[in-house]
Scaffold this motif. Structure first.
Motif, PDB file in Angstrom:
ATOM      1  N   PRO A 239       0.819  -1.213   0.000  1.00 41.85           N
ATOM      2  CA  PRO A 239       0.000   0.000   0.000  1.00 41.85           C
ATOM      3  C   PRO A 239       0.854   1.265   0.000  1.00 41.85           C
ATOM      4  N   SER A 240       0.253   2.322  -0.501  1.00 36.31           N
ATOM      5  CA  SER A 240       0.883   3.632  -0.422  1.00 36.31           C
ATOM      6  C   SER A 240       0.867   4.072   1.045  1.00 36.31           C
TER       7      SER A 240
ATOM      8  N   THR B 193      -5.671   4.144 -11.196  1.00 33.09           N
ATOM      9  CA  THR B 193      -6.910   3.861 -10.495  1.00 33.09           C
ATOM     10  C   THR B 193      -7.437   5.147  -9.885  1.00 33.09           C
TER      11      THR B 193
ATOM     12  N   TYR C 234      -4.280   6.832  -8.123  1.00 29.62           N
ATOM     13  CA  TYR C 234      -3.118   6.012  -7.795  1.00 29.62           C
ATOM     14  C   TYR C 234      -2.535   5.420  -9.067  1.00 29.62           C
ATOM     15  N   ARG C 235      -1.219   5.252  -9.054  1.00 33.97           N
ATOM     16  CA  ARG C 235      -0.551   4.443 -10.060  1.00 33.97           C
ATOM     17  C   ARG C 235      -0.442   3.057  -9.452  1.00 33.97           C
ATOM     18  N   ASP C 236      -0.915   2.079 -10.169  1.00 32.18           N
ATOM     19  CA  ASP C 236      -0.862   0.705  -9.674  1.00 32.18           C
ATOM     20  C   ASP C 236      -0.101  -0.165 -10.656  1.00 32.18           C
TER      21      ASP C 236
ATOM     22  N   ASN D 239       0.690  -6.447  -5.682  1.00 30.65           N
ATOM     23  CA  ASN D 239      -0.039  -5.227  -6.014  1.00 30.65           C
ATOM     24  C   ASN D 239       0.666  -4.056  -5.350  1.00 30.65           C
TER      25      ASN D 239
ATOM     26  N   SER E 200       0.748  -0.034  -5.040  1.00 28.65           N
ATOM     27  CA  SER E 200      -0.088   1.139  -5.246  1.00 28.65           C
ATOM     28  C   SER E 200       0.644   2.374  -4.736  1.00 28.65           C
ATOM     29  N   GLN E 201       0.621   3.415  -5.531  1.00 31.33           N
ATOM     30  CA  GLN E 201       1.329   4.649  -5.185  1.00 31.33           C
ATOM     31  C   GLN E 201       0.432   5.834  -5.527  1.00 31.33           C
TER      32      GLN E 201
END
Length: 143
Positions: A50-51, A97, A114-116, A132, A134-135
């Motif tokens: 996760p971010s 996303t 988010y960039r995923d 996964n 996410s950022q």
């Protein structure tokens, strides 16, 4: 083993369509807060990065991470899958996303992007989410 299939060719392939179905099913189930529908989309040894939080390793840890947000928030996801690379039984999906987040108790709606990057692994019958990352999208994180 043949080389990777990328971009439009990968997105239009049988594997690309199956991967898109996994990603769409994830986004729909996430929007419902439906952990039971999300579970079969993940490999048993999946990891979520996760971010702004620690890595979540294995399904139990992933489900515990999402439990509170699902209880308190409505989260609608829209996924723009813009690149896909498939190589054998592994695939890398790159997407943007968009999340619309609303408190269930009422309050102001928030929008995030988010960039995923999602790595999927094919088991004997299905593509499963294996990793996964996410950022928060830097210039679009808050609208």
């Amino acid at each position: 083993m043949s080389g990777p299939v990328e971009g439009r060719e990968a997105l239009a392939s049988k594997d690309g369509k199956a991967i898109r179905a996994v990603i769409d099913a994830f986004a729909a189930a996430f929007g419902r807060g439906d952990v039971d529908a999300i579970r079969p989309l993940f490999a048993p040894d999946a990891v979520v990065y996760p971010s702004n939080d620690r890595d979540r390793i294995g399904w139990r840890d992933i489900a515990e991470y999402w439990a509170q947000p699902f209880e308190l928030l409505r989260i609608q996801l829209t996924v723009d899958l813009h690149n896909l690379t498939v190589c054998g039984d592994l695939a890398v999906a790159e997407m943007i996303t968009s999340a619309t987040v609303s408190p269930k108790a009422g309050g102001e709606e928030m929008r995030r992007k988010y960039r995923d990057m999602v790595v999927l692994r094919r088991d004997s019958t299905n593509w499963l989410i294996y990793r996964n990352l996410s950022q928060a999208y830097p210039s679009l994180a808050c609208e």
